[in-house]
Design a protein around this motif. Sequence first.
Motif, PDB file in Angstrom:
ATOM      1  N   SER A  10       0.807  -1.218   0.000  1.00  0.00           N
ATOM      2  CA  SER A  10       0.000   0.000   0.000  1.00  0.00           C
ATOM      3  C   SER A  10       0.841   1.269   0.000  1.00  0.00           C
ATOM      4  CB  SER A  10      -0.953   0.007   1.199  1.00  0.00           C
ATOM      5  OG  SER A  10      -0.228   0.167   2.403  1.00  0.00           O
ATOM      6  N   ILE A  11       2.077   1.184   0.452  1.00  0.00           N
ATOM      7  CA  ILE A  11       2.930   2.386   0.468  1.00  0.00           C
ATOM      8  C   ILE A  11       4.026   2.328  -0.586  1.00  0.00           C
ATOM      9  CG2 ILE A  11       2.473   2.942   2.884  1.00  0.00           C
ATOM     10  CD1 ILE A  11       5.164   1.668   3.589  1.00  0.00           C
ATOM     11  N   LEU A  12       3.981   1.319  -1.447  1.00  0.00           N
ATOM     12  CA  LEU A  12       4.978   1.176  -2.502  1.00  0.00           C
ATOM     13  C   LEU A  12       4.971   2.417  -3.395  1.00  0.00           C
ATOM     14  CD1 LEU A  12       7.014  -0.810  -3.782  1.00  0.00           C
ATOM     15  CD2 LEU A  12       5.174  -1.567  -5.281  1.00  0.00           C
ATOM     16  N   GLY A  13       6.091   3.052  -3.548  1.00  0.00           N
ATOM     17  CA  GLY A  13       6.211   4.235  -4.396  1.00  0.00           C
ATOM     18  C   GLY A  13       5.765   5.521  -3.736  1.00  0.00           C
ATOM     19  N   GLN A  14       5.415   5.486  -2.456  1.00  0.00           N
ATOM     20  CA  GLN A  14       4.957   6.688  -1.740  1.00  0.00           C
ATOM     21  C   GLN A  14       6.024   7.171  -0.768  1.00  0.00           C
ATOM     22  OE1 GLN A  14       1.964   8.092  -2.442  1.00  0.00           O
ATOM     23  NE2 GLN A  14       1.639   6.470  -3.919  1.00  0.00           N
ATOM     24  N   ASP A  15       6.048   8.470  -0.515  1.00  0.00           N
ATOM     25  CA  ASP A  15       6.894   9.019   0.543  1.00  0.00           C
ATOM     26  C   ASP A  15       6.040   9.030   1.803  1.00  0.00           C
ATOM     27  OD1 ASP A  15       8.511  10.434   2.262  1.00  0.00           O
ATOM     28  OD2 ASP A  15       8.394  12.328   1.162  1.00  0.00           O
ATOM     29  N   ILE A  16       6.284   8.079   2.709  1.00  0.00           N
ATOM     30  CA  ILE A  16       5.409   7.937   3.875  1.00  0.00           C
ATOM     31  C   ILE A  16       5.454   9.151   4.794  1.00  0.00           C
ATOM     32  CG2 ILE A  16       5.426   5.421   3.837  1.00  0.00           C
ATOM     33  CD1 ILE A  16       7.430   5.482   6.131  1.00  0.00           C
ATOM     34  N   ASN A  17       6.470   9.984   4.663  1.00  0.00           N
ATOM     35  CA  ASN A  17       6.543  11.204   5.485  1.00  0.00           C
ATOM     36  C   ASN A  17       5.603  12.291   4.977  1.00  0.00           C
ATOM     37  OD1 ASN A  17       8.573  10.162   7.252  1.00  0.00           O
ATOM     38  ND2 ASN A  17      10.100  10.563   5.650  1.00  0.00           N
ATOM     39  N   SER A  18       5.127  12.164   3.731  1.00  0.00           N
ATOM     40  CA  SER A  18       4.233  13.181   3.184  1.00  0.00           C
ATOM     41  C   SER A  18       2.764  12.757   3.239  1.00  0.00           C
ATOM     42  CB  SER A  18       4.617  13.499   1.736  1.00  0.00           C
ATOM     43  OG  SER A  18       4.369  12.382   0.908  1.00  0.00           O
ATOM     44  N   LEU A  19       2.493  11.560   3.735  1.00  0.00           N
ATOM     45  CA  LEU A  19       1.113  11.082   3.817  1.00  0.00           C
ATOM     46  C   LEU A  19       0.406  11.691   5.022  1.00  0.00           C
ATOM     47  CD1 LEU A  19       1.640   7.302   2.975  1.00  0.00           C
ATOM     48  CD2 LEU A  19       0.882   9.124   1.460  1.00  0.00           C
ATOM     49  N   ASP A  21      -2.566  11.287   7.946  1.00  0.00           N
ATOM     50  CA  ASP A  21      -3.398  10.318   8.652  1.00  0.00           C
ATOM     51  C   ASP A  21      -4.779  10.926   8.845  1.00  0.00           C
ATOM     52  OD1 ASP A  21      -4.548   8.385  10.218  1.00  0.00           O
ATOM     53  OD2 ASP A  21      -3.237   8.695  11.941  1.00  0.00           O
ATOM     54  N   CYS A  22      -5.780  10.390   8.150  1.00  0.00           N
ATOM     55  CA  CYS A  22      -7.130  10.939   8.195  1.00  0.00           C
ATOM     56  C   CYS A  22      -8.041  10.196   9.173  1.00  0.00           C
ATOM     57  CB  CYS A  22      -7.766  10.892   6.807  1.00  0.00           C
ATOM     58  SG  CYS A  22      -6.871  11.871   5.584  1.00  0.00           S
ATOM     59  N   THR A  23      -7.511   9.253   9.920  1.00  0.00           N
ATOM     60  CA  THR A  23      -8.358   8.434  10.773  1.00  0.00           C
ATOM     61  C   THR A  23      -9.070   9.245  11.850  1.00  0.00           C
ATOM     62  OG1 THR A  23      -6.462   7.872  12.158  1.00  0.00           O
ATOM     63  CG2 THR A  23      -7.035   6.331  10.409  1.00  0.00           C
ATOM     64  N   GLU A  24      -8.509  10.384  12.237  1.00  0.00           N
ATOM     65  CA  GLU A  24      -9.145  11.181  13.285  1.00  0.00           C
ATOM     66  C   GLU A  24     -10.335  11.983  12.781  1.00  0.00           C
ATOM     67  OE1 GLU A  24      -6.253  13.538  15.292  1.00  0.00           O
ATOM     68  OE2 GLU A  24      -5.048  11.810  15.879  1.00  0.00           O
ATOM     69  N   VAL A  25     -10.436  12.201  11.481  1.00  0.00           N
ATOM     70  CA  VAL A  25     -11.537  13.011  10.953  1.00  0.00           C
ATOM     71  C   VAL A  25     -12.639  12.173  10.313  1.00  0.00           C
ATOM     72  CG1 VAL A  25     -10.096  15.048  10.592  1.00  0.00           C
ATOM     73  CG2 VAL A  25     -10.356  13.387   8.750  1.00  0.00           C
TER      74      VAL A  25
END
Length: 75
Positions: A10-19, A21-25
């Motif tokens: 799911s994070i392949l090719g993504q910069d995980i530092n720029s994602l 987290d929307c779980t709180e909203v």
Amino acid sequence: MFQFVFHDLSILGQDINSLVDCTEVVPVPAPVEGVAHFPAGSTVEDVTLACADTPFPTLPTDPGPATTVAPVPLP
């Protein structure tokens, strides 16, 4: 094992530092009102059972004429 592989894909090719987290909203869904039921015109005979070892629950069918759904045009 599956959950770790799925996470990595799911994070392949993504910069995980720029994602973000929307779980709180994401709101908590409202509780379900009423009981599970079949729409008018449907019965347990319309269900394809996936597991023969587990019996399908007995559900009531709504009264009235069969529920109609508009046909979906094929491309």
